[in-house]
Design a protein around this motif. Structure first.
Motif, PDB file in Angstrom:
ATOM      1  N   ASP A   8      -0.048   4.151  -0.496  1.00  0.00           N
ATOM      2  CA  ASP A   8      -0.534   5.407   0.100  1.00  0.00           C
ATOM      3  C   ASP A   8      -0.156   5.444   1.858  1.00  0.00           C
ATOM      4  N   ALA A   9       0.405   4.209   2.126  1.00  0.00           N
ATOM      5  CA  ALA A   9       0.576   4.232   3.639  1.00  0.00           C
ATOM      6  C   ALA A   9       1.728   5.008   4.007  1.00  0.00           C
ATOM      7  N   ASP A  14       0.892  -1.153  -0.045  1.00  0.00           N
ATOM      8  CA  ASP A  14      -0.001  -0.104   0.057  1.00  0.00           C
ATOM      9  C   ASP A  14       0.755   1.286   0.159  1.00  0.00           C
TER      10      ASP A  14
END
Length: 289
Positions: free
Chosen positions: A186-187, A184
């Motif tokens: 976006d983490a 992920d």
């Protein structure tokens, strides 16, 4: 109607036949074992006649089981010639399935998944086990793993836990970046790791570390030298060790501790080259010192 002329269809049909052969060989070996009850040592101390049948039929993922894990059956059986032949036939059937599954995987990976779903329903006994215990999906490693068979009479066997500690695989910065990009992105913690990775030279080698579960190892000491002159062998044991019956008794056995050591006692020479803190924690990637 399925196209029976397709090579993949023929491979799947052959897999059905080979699975039938495996089940038949397991039935033959288990029935012979239960009829003769040869000398047997089991690590767990329990010894009832049907345990071997259950061990050989244990080829299925349990619910919530890590797919990398396998269930082990540490034991030693002194087999006479007919039983030894039956065990070798089980191994032959397992090898045939392993070889064919690799061919199917190369032909069509999705077909391999479909085959795993349908094989259990070919045998009522297996399907009953699935219904009763909630097992699901064929566990390929447990399906094809071989029974360890000693090639000559054994005088003694020393069992010991082998804690291999950690496997260390070198990877490049580019490979590490690719692996992070699969997560992920976006983490915040992934973005931080990508930023750290961008701050080191692209040519710097990195190490990906994987903790390994302890293995049971059997050291076999033969009654006479083998053809190659060796008097001992060391084998990793996950299934019952089969040795030729010597005067209808078991060899001398040195049993291992019930619990494996918490950590390996030998110096971790390769580990010492790594930094103590993970550079990319999400990938278990370390920098070299």
């Amino acid at each position: 109607m399925p196209d029976t002329s397709r090579p993949l269809y023929r491979l799947l049909h052959e897999l059905d036949e080979r699975f039938d052969q495996l089940m038949a060989s397991i039935e033959q070996a288990a029935t012979l074992y239960e009829a003769t009850l040869p000398s047997t040592w089991r690590f767990d101390g329990v010894n009832e006649p049907t345990w071997l049948r259950a061990a050989l039929l244990d080829m299925w993922h349990q619910q919530h089981q890590d797919g990398r894990e396998t269930r082990n059956y540490i034991a030693l059986i002194a087999a006479d010639e007919p039983l030894m032949t039956a065990f070798k036939e089980v191994n032959t059937a397992k090898h045939a399935i392993s070889e064919l599954l690799q061919r199917i995987k190369q032909s069509d990976p999705q077909a391999l998944s479909d085959a795993k779903q349908r094989l259990p329903h070919r045998h009522p006994e297996v399907e009953h086990v699935l219904r009763q215990s909630g097992l699901a999906r064929l566990h390929l490693k447990q399906c094809w793993r071989q029974l360890p068979i000693a090639e000559a009479p054994v005088a003694r066997v020393r069992f010991a836990w082998y804690s291999s500690g950690r496997s260390i695989k070198r990877i490049t910065v580019k490979e590490a970046e690719h692996k992070l990009m699969q997560l992920d992105t976006d983490a915040p913690h992934i973005r931080i790791q990508l930023s750290k990775l961008a701050g080191i030279p692209s040519s710097e080698p990195l190490a990906q570390v994987q903790n390994q579960a302890p293995l049971m190892r059997a050291n076999l000491f033969f009654t006479e030298p083998l053809d190659d002159g060796h008097t001992r062998r060391a084998l990793n044991i996950a299934m019952p060790l089969i040795v030729p019956a010597h005067e209808e008794r078991l060899p001398h056995i040195k049993a291992p501790p019930l619990i494996p050591p918490a950590q390996r006692t030998r110096a971790k020479r390769r580990d010492e080259k790594l930094e103590s803190e993970a550079f990319l924690p999400s990938l278990r990637v370390y920098r070299y010192r």
